[in-house]
Motif scaffolding. Structure first.
Motif, mmCIF file in Angstrom:
data_model
loop_
_atom_site.group_PDB
_atom_site.id
_atom_site.type_symbol
_atom_site.label_atom_id
_atom_site.label_comp_id
_atom_site.label_asym_id
_atom_site.label_seq_id
_atom_site.Cartn_x
_atom_site.Cartn_y
_atom_site.Cartn_z
ATOM 1 N N HIS A 207 -5.894 13.743 2.722
ATOM 2 C CA HIS A 207 -4.553 13.359 2.261
ATOM 3 C C HIS A 207 -4.586 12.761 0.858
ATOM 4 O O HIS A 207 -3.542 12.403 0.317
ATOM 5 C CB HIS A 207 -3.945 12.354 3.256
ATOM 6 C CG HIS A 207 -2.478 12.114 3.042
ATOM 7 N ND1 HIS A 207 -1.533 13.125 3.117
ATOM 8 C CD2 HIS A 207 -1.792 10.970 2.747
ATOM 9 C CE1 HIS A 207 -0.338 12.618 2.886
ATOM 10 N NE2 HIS A 207 -0.464 11.321 2.656
ATOM 11 N N VAL A 302 -2.316 7.384 9.533
ATOM 12 C CA VAL A 302 -3.478 8.276 9.560
ATOM 13 C C VAL A 302 -4.191 8.164 10.903
ATOM 14 O O VAL A 302 -4.534 9.164 11.545
ATOM 15 C CB VAL A 302 -4.454 7.926 8.407
ATOM 16 C CG1 VAL A 302 -5.798 8.637 8.603
ATOM 17 C CG2 VAL A 302 -3.844 8.295 7.063
ATOM 18 N N ILE A 343 1.233 13.693 6.313
ATOM 19 C CA ILE A 343 -0.165 13.562 6.725
ATOM 20 C C ILE A 343 -0.541 14.684 7.683
ATOM 21 O O ILE A 343 -1.679 15.178 7.669
ATOM 22 C CB ILE A 343 -0.424 12.182 7.350
ATOM 23 C CG1 ILE A 343 -0.085 11.079 6.339
ATOM 24 C CG2 ILE A 343 -1.880 12.045 7.787
ATOM 25 C CD1 ILE A 343 -0.243 9.667 6.873
#
Length: 362
Positions: A207, A302, A343
């Motif tokens: 990312h 995340v 993400i």
């Protein structure tokens, strides 16, 4: 800029014996300057052209140069570009009988220590050279002091960096030990923590997250995300069957329990975002704070994807492990509800490449 006077030679005022190169195409001026400088305790050598002076500078080091502006081959100010002058090893005093203020300002700007007007009295020859030498020595001492300070700062920085690395390795060992403690309560948890820590870092880098501190906090948070389960009773944590609604509420307290457990540990401050918020959902339907969207810390966003990836990939007692394609499809299905869509896209792109690479190798 100085003007000349008819004073007699003065004793050397603080300048030690030095090698001085006198560059002038007028023999009388050159010889007089060498003579008075020698009488003042210096070693003086004459040169009548720039080329002659450059040969002298190549053959021997000089502490000072006293040069005229107008010489037969070139202007004497080109000596200001000599490497010894550039390194402040040689002090240059420029003299002229015709040049005005603009020339004086230019040579001072280019590094000359002084500009004096000809004709020079014997005393002024010694005075201007000695003054330039003292300035040169002051600059050299200042340069040496600065270099020493820079060395000390560099050495101290290296020491602190080594100490920091040693400290972080100790922190890592401590955190992994805390994670291992979870294995006493939940036999699946420790390997899950190690797996999800690795997956989290892979997703974060895919990312575009490359800040070392953020990646460190993400890893530590991943290793300790379920630390709060230490506070959940064994009767609930190890229950073989489905949990009741009341038991589920108790289990759901583990993010806050873990957050409170590590809140007093200063070096885990950044990791606390994952520990507290790893069950938040992008649409705001998660717990414990009901955060949504980018209000959820990015490390927790995340981690939530990595957590699900590992659970689906490795399987649990209550569900079989899924294939990589099934895992990716499930993550994409929950994009925007459970997970941050940006993400998710990074995850799909990166892990899709890994799958293709793996297939190509086989």
């Amino acid at each position: 800029m100085r003007s000349s006077s008819n004073r007699c030679p003065k004793p050397v005022g603080g300048a030690e014996m030095a090698r001085v190169l006198v560059v002038d195409d007028e023999p009388m001026v050159r010889d007089l300057s060498c003579s008075v400088l020698t009488q003042a305790g210096h070693t003086a050598v004459g040169a009548d052209t720039v080329a002659h002076a450059e040969r002298e500078l190549c053959d021997s080091p000089y502490d000072a140069i006293l040069c005229d502006v107008n010489l037969t081959d070139r202007v004497g100010t080109v000596l200001l570009d000599h490497q010894s002058v550039a390194r402040n090893q040689t002090a240059v005093v420029v003299m002229s009988g015709s040049a005005g203020l603009p020339v004086a300002m230019d040579v001072i700007h280019r590094g000359a220590y002084d500009f004096v007007a000809k004709p020079l009295a014997p005393g002024e020859i010694v005075e201007c050279v000695d003054s330039a030498l003292r300035k040169r020595d002051d600059r050299l001492r200042e340069s040496a002091r600065k270099a020493e300070l820079e060395r000390l700062v560099r050495d101290r920085t290296e020491e602190l960096t080594r100490a920091l690395h040693t400290t972080e390795r100790a922190y890592d060992a401590t955190i992994e030990a805390l994670g291992a403690a979870l294995d006493l309560r939940d036999t699946e948890t420790q390997q899950h923590c190690l797996n999800v820590a690795e997956i989290s870092l892979r997703i974060a880098r895919a990312h575009g997250i490359d800040d070392a501190t953020t990646l460190r906090d993400l890893r530590w948070g991943a290793l300790l995300h379920d630390i709060g389960k230490i506070g959940i009773p064994d009767s609930i944590l190890r229950k073989p069957g489905p949990l009741t609604a009341e038991e589920r509420l108790i289990v759901n307290t583990h993010p806050m329990l873990g957050y409170r457990m590590i809140s007093a540990v200063s070096f885990l401050g950044g990791a606390s975002d994952v520990i507290r918020h790893h069950h938040e959902r992008y649409d705001g339907s998660g717990y414990p704070d009901g955060l949504s969207g980018t209000g959820i810390p990015i490390t927790a966003r995340v981690f939530s994807i990595a957590d699900t990836v590992d659970v689906l990939t490795t399987g649990r007692v209550y569900q079989a492990a899924r294939s990589d394609a099934q895992v990716r499809a499930e993550i994409e299905r929950c994009s925007g509800s459970h997970f941050d869509p940006d993400i998710v896209r990074s995850f799909v792109a990166a892990f899709g490449r890994e799958e293709r690479t793996s297939h190509e190798r086989t």
